[in-house]
Design a protein around this motif. Structure first.
Motif, PDB file in Angstrom:
ATOM      1  N   LEU A   8       0.857  -1.190   0.000  1.00 36.80           N
ATOM      2  CA  LEU A   8       0.000   0.000   0.000  1.00 36.80           C
ATOM      3  C   LEU A   8       0.887   1.230   0.000  1.00 36.80           C
ATOM      4  CD1 LEU A   8      -2.835   1.341   0.331  1.00 36.80           C
ATOM      5  CD2 LEU A   8      -2.451   1.242   2.812  1.00 36.80           C
ATOM      6  N   ASN A   9       0.594   2.165  -0.897  1.00 31.67           N
ATOM      7  CA  ASN A   9       1.259   3.462  -0.840  1.00 31.67           C
ATOM      8  C   ASN A   9       0.624   4.269   0.293  1.00 31.67           C
ATOM      9  OD1 ASN A   9       1.993   6.269  -1.350  1.00 31.67           O
ATOM     10  ND2 ASN A   9       2.760   5.558  -3.316  1.00 31.67           N
ATOM     11  N   LEU A  10       1.451   4.752   1.217  1.00 35.01           N
ATOM     12  CA  LEU A  10       0.937   5.446   2.403  1.00 35.01           C
ATOM     13  C   LEU A  10       0.237   6.756   2.087  1.00 35.01           C
ATOM     14  CD1 LEU A  10       3.734   4.830   5.076  1.00 35.01           C
ATOM     15  CD2 LEU A  10       1.600   3.565   4.701  1.00 35.01           C
ATOM     16  N   VAL A  11       0.328   7.211   0.831  1.00 33.16           N
ATOM     17  CA  VAL A  11      -0.346   8.458   0.474  1.00 33.16           C
ATOM     18  C   VAL A  11      -1.853   8.357   0.668  1.00 33.16           C
ATOM     19  CG1 VAL A  11      -0.750   7.952  -1.985  1.00 33.16           C
ATOM     20  CG2 VAL A  11      -0.331  10.311  -1.246  1.00 33.16           C
ATOM     21  N   LEU A  12      -2.392   7.135   0.685  1.00 33.17           N
ATOM     22  CA  LEU A  12      -3.836   6.958   0.859  1.00 33.17           C
ATOM     23  C   LEU A  12      -4.293   7.269   2.279  1.00 33.17           C
ATOM     24  CD1 LEU A  12      -6.511   5.838  -0.462  1.00 33.17           C
ATOM     25  CD2 LEU A  12      -5.907   3.644   0.571  1.00 33.17           C
ATOM     26  N   LEU A  13      -3.384   7.181   3.249  1.00 37.79           N
ATOM     27  CA  LEU A  13      -3.784   7.186   4.655  1.00 37.79           C
ATOM     28  C   LEU A  13      -3.548   8.528   5.328  1.00 37.79           C
ATOM     29  CD1 LEU A  13      -2.335   3.726   5.752  1.00 37.79           C
ATOM     30  CD2 LEU A  13      -4.547   4.241   4.690  1.00 37.79           C
ATOM     31  N   SER A  14      -4.450   8.869   6.215  1.00 33.04           N
ATOM     32  CA  SER A  14      -4.278  10.045   7.060  1.00 33.04           C
ATOM     33  C   SER A  14      -3.483   9.663   8.299  1.00 33.04           C
ATOM     34  CB  SER A  14      -5.648  10.598   7.464  1.00 33.04           C
ATOM     35  OG  SER A  14      -6.347   9.634   8.259  1.00 33.04           O
ATOM     36  N   GLY A  15      -3.196  10.672   9.119  1.00 35.45           N
ATOM     37  CA  GLY A  15      -2.558  10.405  10.399  1.00 35.45           C
ATOM     38  C   GLY A  15      -1.045  10.406  10.323  1.00 35.45           C
ATOM     39  N   GLU A  16      -0.437  10.115  11.474  1.00 29.26           N
ATOM     40  CA  GLU A  16       1.026  10.131  11.536  1.00 29.26           C
ATOM     41  C   GLU A  16       1.580   8.774  11.107  1.00 29.26           C
ATOM     42  OE1 GLU A  16       2.928   8.496  14.034  1.00 29.26           O
ATOM     43  OE2 GLU A  16       1.171   7.507  14.875  1.00 29.26           O
ATOM     44  N   ARG A  31       3.805  -5.003   2.613  1.00 33.41           N
ATOM     45  CA  ARG A  31       4.790  -3.936   2.495  1.00 33.41           C
ATOM     46  C   ARG A  31       4.081  -2.601   2.261  1.00 33.41           C
ATOM     47  NH1 ARG A  31       9.018  -6.787  -1.822  1.00 33.41           N
ATOM     48  NH2 ARG A  31       8.891  -8.896  -0.965  1.00 33.41           N
ATOM     49  N   VAL A  32       4.867  -1.529   2.311  1.00 32.51           N
ATOM     50  CA  VAL A  32       4.339  -0.201   1.995  1.00 32.51           C
ATOM     51  C   VAL A  32       5.322   0.548   1.117  1.00 32.51           C
ATOM     52  CG1 VAL A  32       2.952  -0.001   4.103  1.00 32.51           C
ATOM     53  CG2 VAL A  32       5.317   0.865   4.082  1.00 32.51           C
ATOM     54  N   GLU A  33       4.774   1.480   0.348  1.00 28.66           N
ATOM     55  CA  GLU A  33       5.578   2.513  -0.295  1.00 28.66           C
ATOM     56  C   GLU A  33       5.597   3.690   0.662  1.00 28.66           C
ATOM     57  OE1 GLU A  33       5.271   2.404  -4.996  1.00 28.66           O
ATOM     58  OE2 GLU A  33       3.316   2.788  -4.106  1.00 28.66           O
ATOM     59  N   ILE A  34       6.786   4.113   1.044  1.00 25.99           N
ATOM     60  CA  ILE A  34       6.893   5.164   2.049  1.00 25.99           C
ATOM     61  C   ILE A  34       7.557   6.396   1.451  1.00 25.99           C
ATOM     62  CG2 ILE A  34       9.119   4.348   2.985  1.00 25.99           C
ATOM     63  CD1 ILE A  34       7.946   5.080   5.799  1.00 25.99           C
ATOM     64  N   TRP A  35       7.084   7.567   1.829  1.00 23.22           N
ATOM     65  CA  TRP A  35       7.572   8.835   1.300  1.00 23.22           C
ATOM     66  C   TRP A  35       8.617   9.442   2.246  1.00 23.22           C
ATOM     67  CZ3 TRP A  35       5.374  11.175  -3.208  1.00 23.22           C
ATOM     68  CH2 TRP A  35       4.340  10.438  -3.777  1.00 23.22           C
ATOM     69  N   GLN A  36       9.432  10.280   1.670  1.00 23.49           N
ATOM     70  CA  GLN A  36      10.450  10.962   2.450  1.00 23.49           C
ATOM     71  C   GLN A  36       9.843  11.685   3.644  1.00 23.49           C
ATOM     72  OE1 GLN A  36      12.487  14.055   0.252  1.00 23.49           O
ATOM     73  NE2 GLN A  36      14.093  14.288   1.776  1.00 23.49           N
ATOM     74  N   ASN A  37       8.713  12.379   3.430  1.00 26.10           N
ATOM     75  CA  ASN A  37       8.110  13.129   4.536  1.00 26.10           C
ATOM     76  C   ASN A  37       7.548  12.215   5.614  1.00 26.10           C
ATOM     77  OD1 ASN A  37       5.907  12.707   2.437  1.00 26.10           O
ATOM     78  ND2 ASN A  37       4.691  13.454   4.152  1.00 26.10           N
ATOM     79  N   ASN A  38       7.108  10.981   5.230  1.00 29.96           N
ATOM     80  CA  ASN A  38       6.663  10.020   6.236  1.00 29.96           C
ATOM     81  C   ASN A  38       7.785   9.716   7.224  1.00 29.96           C
ATOM     82  OD1 ASN A  38       4.931   8.434   3.645  1.00 29.96           O
ATOM     83  ND2 ASN A  38       3.872   9.220   5.436  1.00 29.96           N
TER      84      ASN A  38
END
Length: 272
Positions: A8-16, A31-38
């Motif tokens: 899952l790409n974390l862009v779908l989810l709200s929250g910290e 697994r997840v796709e994680i962004w630099q800002n995450n």
């Protein structure tokens, strides 16, 4: 589900970030796709993200996104290479083996520099024991279609650079599942599924980008030929990661657990 790893790409989810990781794992994703800002916004930073993922048994598909790298003008080349090194370090810090670097979207993208930049990126990533996911996007300046992008990578034959197959960007350019015919399955590093109701084309680029970033749907909730692509990939014997990359403002307003559960249910329906 099949034996393909799910993500899952974390862009779908709200929250910290820590809540997002927990929600993805509880929903059933591997697994997840994680962004630099995450990573940078997470309490405890990269070390805490890595520790939580290990405790959850959750992997990272990639660290994203190293944008506008291949073909960037010469006057910013050193800065882009510095950014790449930062991404390599960030990926290693969380225990991720892949960095995503989509095709350049700058209007001043230098077509004659793309090969050289990809060779450099491949070599530097290899020094860090990392891979590169190269993604053609519908609004990329040069490599905006999957077939032509694969032809470039086939010619360059870089051992640690592979394709992202993103259903949104492929269909937005007017291609169908036949575009996958000549691509070896091992050269596809991941498959990103989504859907849309509205038809978007490069002829309406502003609307296309707006839809891509705010109104994608979960696969099966729109009009894209998701089943055709899934069938084509399965016939090829694709065994790599398959998951959900959906930018959707409405879904992102929901609690992360609920959005993640809906995403996993959609993935199970279309890729069983």
């Amino acid at each position: 589900m099949s034996n393909n790893p799910t993500f899952l790409n974390l862009v779908l989810l709200s929250g910290e970030t820590h809540a997002q990781l927990q929600a993805a794992k509880q929903a059933g994703f591997d697994r997840v796709e994680i962004w630099q800002n995450n990573i940078e916004s997470a309490e405890g930073g990269a070390a805490a993200v890595r520790e939580q993922a290990q405790q959850l048994g959750l992997g990272f598909i990639n660290c994203q996104v190293l944008s506008d790298f291949a073909g960037a003008p010469l006057d910013i080349r050193n800065e882009k290479r510095r950014q790449a090194q930062q991404f390599f370090q960030l990926a290693q810090a969380i225990g991720c083996d892949t960095v995503q670097a989509p095709a350049c979207t700058r209007a001043d993208c230098q077509a004659d520099l793309i090969d050289e930049d990809l060779r450099w990126l491949s070599a530097e990533a290899a020094r860090h024991q990392l891979r590169i996911m190269y993604e053609p996007m519908a609004w990329s300046t040069i490599d905006n279609r999957l077939e032509a992008t694969w032809q470039r990578l086939e010619r360059l034959a870089l051992p640690n650079v592979g394709l992202v197959v993103d259903l949104f960007h492929i269909t937005a350019r007017g291609d169908d599942a036949r575009v996958l015919d000549t691509i070896p399955p091992e050269q596809i590093y991941e498959v990103q599924l989504c859907d849309t109701v509205e038809a978007v084309t490069p002829g309406e680029m502003d609307r296309l980008i707006e839809t891509a970033r705010h109104r994608r749907l979960l696969p099966g909730d729109g009009n894209l030929p998701v089943a055709e692509f899934v069938d084509a990939l399965k016939r090829k014997g694709y065994r790599g990661p398959v998951g959900i990359e959906v930018f959707n403002d409405r879904l992102q307003q929901q609690p992360p657990q609920r959005a993640a559960q809906q995403a996993f249910a959609a993935l199970r329906r279309c890729w069983s």
